[in-house]
Design an enzyme around this catalytic site. Structure first.
Site, PDB file in Angstrom:
ATOM      1  N   GLU A 250      -1.111  -5.922  -2.584  1.00 41.22           N
ATOM      2  CA  GLU A 250       0.075  -5.252  -2.014  1.00 41.22           C
ATOM      3  C   GLU A 250      -0.410  -3.914  -1.478  1.00 41.22           C
ATOM      4  O   GLU A 250      -0.656  -2.992  -2.248  1.00 41.22           O
ATOM      5  CB  GLU A 250       1.141  -5.046  -3.093  1.00 41.22           C
ATOM      6  CG  GLU A 250       1.734  -6.328  -3.644  1.00 41.22           C
ATOM      7  CD  GLU A 250       2.630  -7.058  -2.663  1.00 41.22           C
ATOM      8  OE1 GLU A 250       3.013  -6.470  -1.640  1.00 41.22           O
ATOM      9  OE2 GLU A 250       2.933  -8.234  -2.926  1.00 41.22           O
ATOM     10  N   CYS A 284       5.730   2.448   0.005  1.00 38.71           N
ATOM     11  CA  CYS A 284       5.059   1.614   1.004  1.00 38.71           C
ATOM     12  C   CYS A 284       6.093   1.050   1.968  1.00 38.71           C
ATOM     13  O   CYS A 284       5.776   0.667   3.078  1.00 38.71           O
ATOM     14  CB  CYS A 284       4.294   0.495   0.324  1.00 38.71           C
ATOM     15  SG  CYS A 284       5.326  -0.434  -0.801  1.00 38.71           S
TER      16      CYS A 284
HETATM   17  P1  NAD Z   1      -4.793   4.152  -4.015  1.00 38.18           P
HETATM   18  O1  NAD Z   1      -5.270   2.974  -3.258  1.00 38.18           O
HETATM   19  O2  NAD Z   1      -5.489   5.432  -3.832  1.00 38.18           O
HETATM   20  O3  NAD Z   1      -4.840   3.855  -5.586  1.00 38.18           O
HETATM   21  C1  NAD Z   1      -4.242   2.703  -6.137  1.00 38.18           C
HETATM   22  C2  NAD Z   1      -4.935   2.377  -7.444  1.00 38.18           C
HETATM   23  O4  NAD Z   1      -6.297   2.052  -7.184  1.00 38.18           O
HETATM   24  C3  NAD Z   1      -4.952   3.530  -8.444  1.00 38.18           C
HETATM   25  O5  NAD Z   1      -4.824   2.986  -9.749  1.00 38.18           O
HETATM   26  C4  NAD Z   1      -6.345   4.118  -8.243  1.00 38.18           C
HETATM   27  O6  NAD Z   1      -6.815   4.799  -9.387  1.00 38.18           O
HETATM   28  C5  NAD Z   1      -7.157   2.867  -7.976  1.00 38.18           C
HETATM   29  N1  NAD Z   1      -8.386   3.099  -7.228  1.00 38.18           N
HETATM   30  C6  NAD Z   1      -8.675   4.089  -6.350  1.00 38.18           C
HETATM   31  N2  NAD Z   1      -9.933   3.934  -5.866  1.00 38.18           N
HETATM   32  C7  NAD Z   1     -10.434   2.819  -6.447  1.00 38.18           C
HETATM   33  C8  NAD Z   1     -11.677   2.131  -6.352  1.00 38.18           C
HETATM   34  N3  NAD Z   1     -12.656   2.550  -5.561  1.00 38.18           N
HETATM   35  N4  NAD Z   1     -11.837   1.025  -7.079  1.00 38.18           N
HETATM   36  C9  NAD Z   1     -10.861   0.576  -7.869  1.00 38.18           C
HETATM   37  N5  NAD Z   1      -9.666   1.165  -8.009  1.00 38.18           N
HETATM   38  C10 NAD Z   1      -9.448   2.278  -7.304  1.00 38.18           C
HETATM   39  O7  NAD Z   1      -3.227   4.255  -3.710  1.00 38.18           O
HETATM   40  P2  NAD Z   1      -2.209   5.363  -4.213  1.00 38.18           P
HETATM   41  O8  NAD Z   1      -2.501   6.626  -3.469  1.00 38.18           O
HETATM   42  O9  NAD Z   1      -2.153   5.395  -5.700  1.00 38.18           O
HETATM   43  O10 NAD Z   1      -0.820   4.733  -3.724  1.00 38.18           O
HETATM   44  C11 NAD Z   1      -0.360   4.852  -2.436  1.00 38.18           C
HETATM   45  C12 NAD Z   1      -0.691   3.608  -1.616  1.00 38.18           C
HETATM   46  O11 NAD Z   1      -0.172   2.458  -2.275  1.00 38.18           O
HETATM   47  C13 NAD Z   1      -0.022   3.629  -0.270  1.00 38.18           C
HETATM   48  O12 NAD Z   1      -0.934   3.178   0.707  1.00 38.18           O
HETATM   49  C14 NAD Z   1       1.126   2.638  -0.422  1.00 38.18           C
HETATM   50  O13 NAD Z   1       1.553   2.057   0.788  1.00 38.18           O
HETATM   51  C15 NAD Z   1       0.540   1.642  -1.342  1.00 38.18           C
HETATM   52  N6  NAD Z   1       1.604   0.886  -2.003  1.00 38.18           N
HETATM   53  C16 NAD Z   1       1.815  -0.406  -1.615  1.00 38.18           C
HETATM   54  C17 NAD Z   1       2.838  -1.125  -2.209  1.00 38.18           C
HETATM   55  C18 NAD Z   1       3.098  -2.546  -1.802  1.00 38.18           C
HETATM   56  O14 NAD Z   1       3.802  -3.219  -2.538  1.00 38.18           O
HETATM   57  N7  NAD Z   1       2.577  -3.035  -0.690  1.00 38.18           N
HETATM   58  C19 NAD Z   1       3.635  -0.547  -3.196  1.00 38.18           C
HETATM   59  C20 NAD Z   1       3.380   0.770  -3.554  1.00 38.18           C
HETATM   60  C21 NAD Z   1       2.346   1.480  -2.951  1.00 38.18           C
END
Ligand code: NAD
Length: 475
Positions: A250, A284
């Site tokens: 997602e 999102c």
């Molecule tokens: P992010 O991708 O920075 O982080 C998401 C998760 O991944 C966190 O737990 C983070 O610690 C982890 N993470 C970060 N780098 C990583 C790596 N290299 N390896 C493994 N895990 C890692 O996202 P965010 O800033 O926490 O959230 C915002 C983003 O999430 C936005 O792009 C938003 O659109 C998206 N989002 C999507 C949905 C959906 O259902 N499509 C819902 C909510 C948020």
């Protein structure tokens, strides 16, 4: 209630082998709410071992028994929804209405998947050649790694935990570092509801990338369910490829909001306030680009600016505020930078355009005169900023709406049959037609293009955690 800030491995709250801790910050005033345990690589791999050991017994429980546990979690959390909302406000910063709305949405996944647990069907048929019976069943996939973002600290966890547990999978949850407290609370509630030890584990590594990578290379992990940015999603897809792990993704969005010629402007503004301002724009699903027909543009801009300017901004602990803080000062600065770039590129600020020095707040903002293709239309704003773009013909609006690598959600406001025809042409996993609030545990949530793979919620959500098994019977 007590704030939990340890790792949860094998049914026990533990500090982690290094004893190190990281601060969880309240973004409304930068105070430290808690010091959370750091998970080392060894802690994380132990959590996977424990989940693997717990899998056979949980897989073999009856669907009805799993349903009862999930229902108990739903009942318990419903009683405690105000506490869940308070935790969300404290670590994420959002307004009370958004926090209690998230709590109710998050809790509902346990009720929905308690109902789905015993509804997983199969197939039984005679092969066309008549030589065998084809039996198809759906089996739990195994140990599932769940990685969630900070913007919906409760709902993104329950949207994965509920179907995984309903399917008979065991789990390791890795929440965002900004918001681990709500995740720990959800895990505790599941334990109190009767989830056996080892079935739900919680780890919070500070070296996120390498530790998640190590877990994805543990031979017991069979599923990765990720919600977060497309950028991180791509990295995880590559890492998951090494062991051909099933993935549900997602990812990010860049939602267009189309106001068609002849649309009811008041209804469109009301919808825009929801599509833009729910969760303070940190969603999102947040409308990112408003394509407004030139005949309605001025009226829409004026009414939206008036509605945005009327939103009061402040801490979610004061329930009178309609907009809370962004999750961090860094996020506030990112939003401010997108707005100043938009202005440099020719846009005009109709209302807002200012951040606060006192906390991670940013005023509700409307930008007009935004050019399609300019910087702000190509980035997820993730804040309370509406970028308005005027268009002259509907074909152009559809072309512009689709001119992105994302395809999560779109909104269309206008006369029903024209809106439906436009909606069918939009490259998007979800489309709101004269409606801005779509999220529902009973509906399939997910995107196309680089917004993701798979669906959460609905009857599809549980299948993300099931594998198809074919048994051939001699006739
Ligand atoms: P992010 O991708 O920075 O982080 C998401 C998760 O991944 C966190 O737990 C983070 O610690 C982890 N993470 C970060 N780098 C990583 C790596 N290299 N390896 C493994 N895990 C890692 O996202 P965010 O800033 O926490 O959230 C915002 C983003 O999430 C936005 O792009 C938003 O659109 C998206 N989002 C999507 C949905 C959906 O259902 N499509 C819902 C909510 C948020």
């Amino acid at each position: 209630m007590e704030i939990l800030a340890d790792l949860h491995i094998g049914g026990t709250w533990v500090p982690g082998e290094t004893g190190e801790r990281f601060p969880v910050i309240d973004p409304s005033d930068s105070s430290v709410i808690a010091e959370f345990a750091v998970a080392s690589r060894a802690d994380a791999l132990r959590a996977v071992d424990v989940a693997a050991a717990a899998f056979p017994a949980w897989r073999d429980t009856s669907p009805r028994d799993r349903a009862e546990v999930l229902r108990a979690a739903f009942e318990l959390l419903r009683e405690e929804r105000e506490w869940m909302a308070e935790l969300i406000i404290r670590e994420n910063g959002k307004a009370y209405a958004d926090a209690i709305g998230e709590a109710d949405y998050a809790i509902e996944f346990f009720r929905w998947f308690s109902e789905e647990a015993s509804r997983v069907g199969g197939d039984f048929r005679l092969a066309p050649r008549g030589d065998k019976r084809i039996v198809v069943s759906h089996e739990p996939i195994g140990v599932s790694l769940l990685v969630t973002p900070w913007n919906y600290p409760a709902a993104m966890a329950t949207r994965k935990l509920a179907p995984a547990l309903a399917a008979g999978c065991t789990t390791v949850l890795k929440p965002a570092m900004e918001t681990p407290l709500t995740a720990a609370y959800v895990v505790d509630a599941l334990q109190r509801a009767g989830v056996p030890d080892g079935v739900v584990n919680l780890v919070t590594p500070v070296e996120t990338g390498p530790v998640v990578d190590a877990m994805l290379h543990h031979p017991a992990v069979r599923k990765l369910s990720f919600t977060g940015s497309t950028e991180v999603g791509r990295i995880l897809l590559r890492e998951a490829a090494d062991q051909v792990i099933s993935t549900s993704m997602e990812l990010g969005g860049n939602a267009p909001f189309l106001v068609l010629p002849g649309a009811d402007v008041d209804a469109a503004v009301e919808g825009a306030m929801v599509a833009k301002m729910r969760n303070g724009g940190s969603a999102c699903t947040a409308a990112n680009r408003f394509y407004v027909h030139s005949s309605l543009h001025e009226e829409f801009a004026a009414k939206l600016s008036e509605a945005m300017a009327a939103v009061s901004v402040g801490s979610g602990l004061d329930r009178s505020h309609g907009l809370g803080a962004l999750v961090s000062l860094a996020e506030r600065d990112k939003v401010a930078s997108l707005v100043s770039t938009a202005v440099e590129e020719g846009a005009t600020t109709r209302t807002g355009g200012k951040g606060s020095d006192m906390g991670a707040f940013y005023d509700p903002t409307v930008l007009v005169g935004v050019e399609h293709g300019s910087t702000i239309t190509r980035h997820e704003i993730f804040g309370p900023v509406a970028a308005l773009i005027s268009y002259d013909d509907v074909d152009t609006a559809v072309e512009w709406a689709n001119a992105t690598e994302f395809g999560l959600i779109a909104y269309v406001y206008g006369e029903q049959s024209l809106a439906l025809r436009v909606a069918r042409r939009l490259e998007s996993g979800m489309v709101g037609i004269n409606r801005a609030l779509l999220s529902d545990p009973a509906a399939p949530f997910g995107g196309v293009k680089q917004s993701g793979l798979g669906r959460e919620g609905s009857s599809e959500g549980i299948h993300e955690f099931l594998e198809t098994k074919y048994l051939g019977l001699d006739v």
